[in-house]
Design a protein around this motif. Structure first.
Motif, PDB file in Angstrom:
ATOM      1  N   SER A   1      -5.467  20.929 -49.781  1.00  0.00           N
ATOM      2  CA  SER A   1      -4.738  21.660 -48.749  1.00  0.00           C
ATOM      3  C   SER A   1      -4.935  23.159 -48.908  1.00  0.00           C
ATOM      4  O   SER A   1      -5.339  23.646 -49.958  1.00  0.00           O
ATOM      5  CB  SER A   1      -3.256  21.311 -48.801  1.00  0.00           C
ATOM      6  OG  SER A   1      -2.731  21.679 -50.056  1.00  0.00           O
TER       7      SER A   1
ATOM      8  N   ASP B   1       7.903  18.125 -38.336  1.00  0.00           N
ATOM      9  CA  ASP B   1       8.141  16.998 -37.443  1.00  0.00           C
ATOM     10  C   ASP B   1       9.563  16.508 -37.674  1.00  0.00           C
ATOM     11  O   ASP B   1       9.816  15.650 -38.525  1.00  0.00           O
ATOM     12  CB  ASP B   1       7.117  15.895 -37.719  1.00  0.00           C
ATOM     13  CG  ASP B   1       7.193  14.773 -36.720  1.00  0.00           C
ATOM     14  OD1 ASP B   1       8.028  14.858 -35.789  1.00  0.00           O
ATOM     15  OD2 ASP B   1       6.413  13.806 -36.860  1.00  0.00           O
TER      16      ASP B   1
ATOM     17  N   LYS C   1      -4.390  28.278 -35.864  1.00  0.00           N
ATOM     18  CA  LYS C   1      -4.678  26.849 -35.956  1.00  0.00           C
ATOM     19  C   LYS C   1      -6.089  26.485 -35.479  1.00  0.00           C
ATOM     20  O   LYS C   1      -6.834  25.828 -36.204  1.00  0.00           O
ATOM     21  CB  LYS C   1      -3.629  26.049 -35.183  1.00  0.00           C
ATOM     22  CG  LYS C   1      -3.891  24.561 -35.221  1.00  0.00           C
ATOM     23  CD  LYS C   1      -2.876  23.783 -34.421  1.00  0.00           C
ATOM     24  CE  LYS C   1      -3.225  22.302 -34.455  1.00  0.00           C
ATOM     25  NZ  LYS C   1      -2.268  21.498 -33.712  1.00  0.00           N
TER      26      LYS C   1
ATOM     27  N   THR D   1      -9.145  18.802 -41.239  1.00  0.00           N
ATOM     28  CA  THR D   1      -9.040  17.881 -40.107  1.00  0.00           C
ATOM     29  C   THR D   1      -7.681  17.976 -39.422  1.00  0.00           C
ATOM     30  O   THR D   1      -7.514  17.450 -38.341  1.00  0.00           O
ATOM     31  CB  THR D   1      -9.257  16.424 -40.563  1.00  0.00           C
ATOM     32  OG1 THR D   1      -8.324  16.119 -41.591  1.00  0.00           O
ATOM     33  CG2 THR D   1     -10.672  16.228 -41.068  1.00  0.00           C
ATOM     34  N   ARG D   2      -6.728  18.636 -40.064  1.00  0.00           N
ATOM     35  CA  ARG D   2      -5.427  18.777 -39.423  1.00  0.00           C
ATOM     36  C   ARG D   2      -4.723  20.014 -39.968  1.00  0.00           C
ATOM     37  O   ARG D   2      -4.942  20.418 -41.103  1.00  0.00           O
ATOM     38  CB  ARG D   2      -4.657  17.488 -39.618  1.00  0.00           C
ATOM     39  CG  ARG D   2      -3.479  17.513 -40.410  1.00  0.00           C
ATOM     40  CD  ARG D   2      -2.788  16.162 -40.501  1.00  0.00           C
ATOM     41  NE  ARG D   2      -1.768  16.369 -41.485  1.00  0.00           N
ATOM     42  CZ  ARG D   2      -1.565  15.618 -42.532  1.00  0.00           C
ATOM     43  NH1 ARG D   2      -2.281  14.567 -42.731  1.00  0.00           N
ATOM     44  NH2 ARG D   2      -0.635  15.915 -43.386  1.00  0.00           N
ATOM     45  N   VAL D   3      -3.887  20.592 -39.126  1.00  0.00           N
ATOM     46  CA  VAL D   3      -3.097  21.761 -39.509  1.00  0.00           C
ATOM     47  C   VAL D   3      -1.641  21.450 -39.210  1.00  0.00           C
ATOM     48  O   VAL D   3      -1.293  21.087 -38.087  1.00  0.00           O
ATOM     49  CB  VAL D   3      -3.541  23.021 -38.723  1.00  0.00           C
ATOM     50  CG1 VAL D   3      -2.622  24.192 -39.021  1.00  0.00           C
ATOM     51  CG2 VAL D   3      -4.980  23.367 -39.048  1.00  0.00           C
ATOM     52  N   ASP D   4      -0.799  21.552 -40.222  1.00  0.00           N
ATOM     53  CA  ASP D   4       0.635  21.328 -40.055  1.00  0.00           C
ATOM     54  C   ASP D   4       1.336  22.669 -40.206  1.00  0.00           C
ATOM     55  O   ASP D   4       1.321  23.261 -41.274  1.00  0.00           O
ATOM     56  CB  ASP D   4       1.164  20.356 -41.117  1.00  0.00           C
ATOM     57  CG  ASP D   4       0.545  18.979 -41.003  1.00  0.00           C
ATOM     58  OD1 ASP D   4       0.239  18.572 -39.870  1.00  0.00           O
ATOM     59  OD2 ASP D   4       0.373  18.314 -42.037  1.00  0.00           O
TER      60      ASP D   4
ATOM     61  N   THR E   1      -6.339  13.123 -45.842  1.00  0.00           N
ATOM     62  CA  THR E   1      -6.987  14.381 -46.181  1.00  0.00           C
ATOM     63  C   THR E   1      -6.025  15.410 -46.757  1.00  0.00           C
ATOM     64  O   THR E   1      -6.435  16.510 -47.064  1.00  0.00           O
ATOM     65  CB  THR E   1      -7.669  14.979 -44.943  1.00  0.00           C
ATOM     66  OG1 THR E   1      -6.687  15.117 -43.913  1.00  0.00           O
ATOM     67  CG2 THR E   1      -8.793  14.096 -44.473  1.00  0.00           C
ATOM     68  N   SER E   2      -4.771  15.053 -46.912  1.00  0.00           N
ATOM     69  CA  SER E   2      -3.825  16.023 -47.455  1.00  0.00           C
ATOM     70  C   SER E   2      -3.981  16.186 -48.964  1.00  0.00           C
ATOM     71  O   SER E   2      -3.252  16.939 -49.578  1.00  0.00           O
ATOM     72  CB  SER E   2      -2.395  15.617 -47.117  1.00  0.00           C
ATOM     73  OG  SER E   2      -2.090  14.392 -47.738  1.00  0.00           O
TER      74      SER E   2
ATOM     75  N   LEU F   1      -9.255  24.880 -37.831  1.00  0.00           N
ATOM     76  CA  LEU F   1      -9.878  23.588 -37.505  1.00  0.00           C
ATOM     77  C   LEU F   1     -11.377  23.722 -37.240  1.00  0.00           C
ATOM     78  O   LEU F   1     -12.125  22.760 -37.404  1.00  0.00           O
ATOM     79  CB  LEU F   1      -9.185  22.958 -36.300  1.00  0.00           C
ATOM     80  CG  LEU F   1      -7.771  22.444 -36.566  1.00  0.00           C
ATOM     81  CD1 LEU F   1      -7.118  21.969 -35.275  1.00  0.00           C
ATOM     82  CD2 LEU F   1      -7.786  21.334 -37.605  1.00  0.00           C
TER      83      LEU F   1
END
Length: 144
Positions: free
Chosen positions: A70, A121, A90, A114-117, A66-67, A94
């Motif tokens: 963005s 990492d 965040k 679907t995701r939050v960065d 899904t990226s 979402l």
């Protein structure tokens, strides 16, 4: 050839103006119906042949990763305030949804994200960082 068609059309128009007007009205209604069925999509994959295996793979990649789409949020301020703001933002991102046309969906809403960065990492970068660099750039690197 073109002159012959235009002369015949002019003859029909002069001889039967109401019939020709009726034909034009019927065609206008018919084409107006078809124009109402047109849809505009802005996806590149809609321009590709649907049955082509590469198109199928491309669509699968877009669904799984899904990226491809963005949202970037830029925040300025003190480091601790920025971190606190990101932690509060965040869950709100979402929860963002858009109404869907699918009547079978329980809430008729589709999730936008679907995701939050918002945190790097570091373990992933330590373990896989060199794989993200081009081979030509790796050959230019030296051990320190």
């Amino acid at each position: 050839m073109r002159d012959k068609i235009l002369k015949q059309l002019a003859h029909w128009h002069a001889a039967h103006p109401w019939r020709l007007l009726g034909v034009v009205v019927v065609l206008t209604i018919m084409f107006g119906f078809f124009a109402g069925q047109l849809q505009l999509t802005l996806r590149w994959s809609d321009l590709l042949p649907a049955e082509d295996p590469r198109t199928i793979q491309f669509n699968k990649i877009l669904e799984e990763f899904t990226s491809a789409t963005s949202l970037v949020v830029v925040v300025q301020g003190e480091e601790q305030q920025i971190k606190a703001f990101a932690d509060r933002l965040k869950p709100r991102i979402l929860q963002a949804t858009i109404p869907t046309k699918d009547e079978s969906a329980p809430q008729n809403n589709e999730k936008l994200f679907t995701r939050v960065d918002y945190k790097a990492d570091l373990d992933f970068l330590r373990n896989h960082g060199l794989m993200l660099i081009k081979e030509a750039d790796l050959s230019n690197m030296k051990d320190a």
